[in-house]
Design a protein around this motif. Structure first.
Motif, PDB file in Angstrom:
ATOM      1  N   SER A 200      34.103  71.765  25.738  1.00 29.85           N
ATOM      2  CA  SER A 200      33.563  70.971  26.840  1.00 29.85           C
ATOM      3  C   SER A 200      32.308  71.621  27.399  1.00 29.85           C
ATOM      4  O   SER A 200      31.383  70.933  27.844  1.00 29.85           O
ATOM      5  N   ARG A 201      32.274  72.941  27.390  1.00 32.14           N
ATOM      6  CA  ARG A 201      31.108  73.651  27.897  1.00 32.14           C
ATOM      7  C   ARG A 201      29.858  73.294  27.113  1.00 32.14           C
ATOM      8  O   ARG A 201      28.796  72.999  27.685  1.00 32.14           O
ATOM      9  N   ASN A 204      28.792  69.476  27.507  1.00 31.15           N
ATOM     10  CA  ASN A 204      28.122  69.155  28.767  1.00 31.15           C
ATOM     11  C   ASN A 204      26.625  69.430  28.729  1.00 31.15           C
ATOM     12  O   ASN A 204      25.895  69.001  29.630  1.00 31.15           O
ATOM     13  N   LYS A 205      26.153  70.121  27.715  1.00 29.62           N
ATOM     14  CA  LYS A 205      24.727  70.400  27.581  1.00 29.62           C
ATOM     15  C   LYS A 205      23.958  69.203  27.005  1.00 29.62           C
ATOM     16  O   LYS A 205      22.732  69.158  27.074  1.00 29.62           O
ATOM     17  N   ARG A 208      24.902  62.753  26.477  1.00 31.16           N
ATOM     18  CA  ARG A 208      26.111  61.949  26.655  1.00 31.16           C
ATOM     19  C   ARG A 208      27.266  62.574  25.895  1.00 31.16           C
ATOM     20  O   ARG A 208      27.069  63.439  25.044  1.00 31.16           O
ATOM     21  N   ARG A 209      28.446  62.065  26.203  1.00 31.75           N
ATOM     22  CA  ARG A 209      29.659  62.573  25.547  1.00 31.75           C
ATOM     23  C   ARG A 209      30.619  61.428  25.279  1.00 31.75           C
ATOM     24  O   ARG A 209      30.824  60.575  26.143  1.00 31.75           O
TER      25      ARG A 209
END
Length: 219
Positions: A200-201, A204-205, A208-209
Motif C-alpha cells: 500500500s505504501r 499510494n505513490k 490511482r489505485r
C-alpha cells in the motif's frame, strides 16, 4: 486512453479442474498516467498484467492498446506489439547475463529501432548506474540490477510500461528509491505505467489505485 480492458475473463485448467482467475475485469489507463494494481495473492494481478502485455490471451473481453485490439493479433503480431508498444519490468530483472550493463540498457531500444543516445545518457545518470556500465549482471546487487532493468525498459520509450512487483526483491528503502526514480522518468517521458504491487505504501505513490479481489475489481 493508452490501455482499455473491457470485461476480461481468464481461466486455467489444472489437475483439480478449471480455475477462474479473472471474472469480468475492466479498467482504463490514460497516456502518461500511473495506476497501481493491488490485491491478495491469487487475485489475478499478474495474469491481468500478462494479458495487457500480449504475453497471453483472455478467454473473453477486449484489450485495446493505443486503439489496437491486441487480443485479436496472431503470435507474430503480438511479438511485434511487445517489441514496440509495451515495456515490461519483472521482479526477477531478466537481464541478459552475457551482456554488460551498457548493452543491457540499450538492448530493447535497438531492437525496437528507437535507440536515442541522449535519452539513454539521461536514464543512466538518473538511475545512478554510470559507474556500472562495464559490469555484468552477476557483478551487481539486486538494487543495481533493478535499476538496469528499469533503464532497459524505458530506453525504448514505450507508450505503456507494465511492472510486476518490480521492487519485490528489494528492501523497503531501496524499493522506495527505485520506484521514485521510475515514476519521475515515466512522467518526464509521458509513459503510462501499470504497476502490480502488494505494498500500500508504494501504491499510494501512483496517480490511482485499483484492487482486485476474487478475480474482479473490488468496489
Amino acid at each position: 486512453m493508452i490501455l482499455s480492458l473491457s470485461d476480461i475473463t481468464k481461466s486455467y485448467q489444472t489437475a483439480e479442474g478449471q480455475i477462474s482467475v479473472l471474472r469480468g475485469v475492466s479498467l482504463d489507463l490514460a497516456r502518461g498516467e500511473t495506476l497501481a494494481l493491488t490485491g491478495e495473492s491469487g487475485s489475478g494481478k499478474s495474469t491481468l498484467l500478462h494479458l495487457a502485455g500480449g504475453l497471453d490471451r483472455p478467454d473473453s473481453g477486449s484489450i485495446l492498446v493505443s486503439g489496437r485490439e491486441i487480443n485479436k493479433l496472431d503470435d507474430a503480431g503480438r511479438a511485434g506489439f511487445r517489441r514496440t508498444d509495451v515495456g515490461v519490468i519483472f521482479q526477477q530483472y531478466n537481464l541478459i547475463p552475457s551482456l554488460d550493463v551498457k548493452a543491457n540498457v540499450s538492448f530493447h531500444a535497438k531492437l525496437a529501432r528507437r535507440f536515442d543516445p541522449l535519452w539513454e545518457t539521461e536514464l543512466v545518470e538518473a538511475l545512478g548506474i554510470g559507474q556500472l556500465l562495464q559490469r555484468y549482471p552477476e557483478q551487481l546487487s539486486g538494487g543495481q540490477q533493478q535499476r538496469v532493468a528499469i533503464g532497459r525498459t524505458l530506453a525504448a520509450k514505450p507508450p505503456l510500461v507494465l511492472a510486476d512487483e518490480p521492487t519485490g526483491n528489494l528492501d523497503e528503502s531501496t524499493a522506495d528509491i527505485a520506484l521514485d526514480i521510475m515514476l519521475r522518468l515515466t512522467k518526464s517521458a509521458g509513459i503510462a505505467l501499470l504497476l502490480v504491487t502488494h505494498s500500500s505504501r508504494l501504491a499510494n505513490k501512483l496517480d490511482r489505485r485499483i484492487t482486485l479481489s476474487g478475480g474482479k475489481v473490488a468496489a
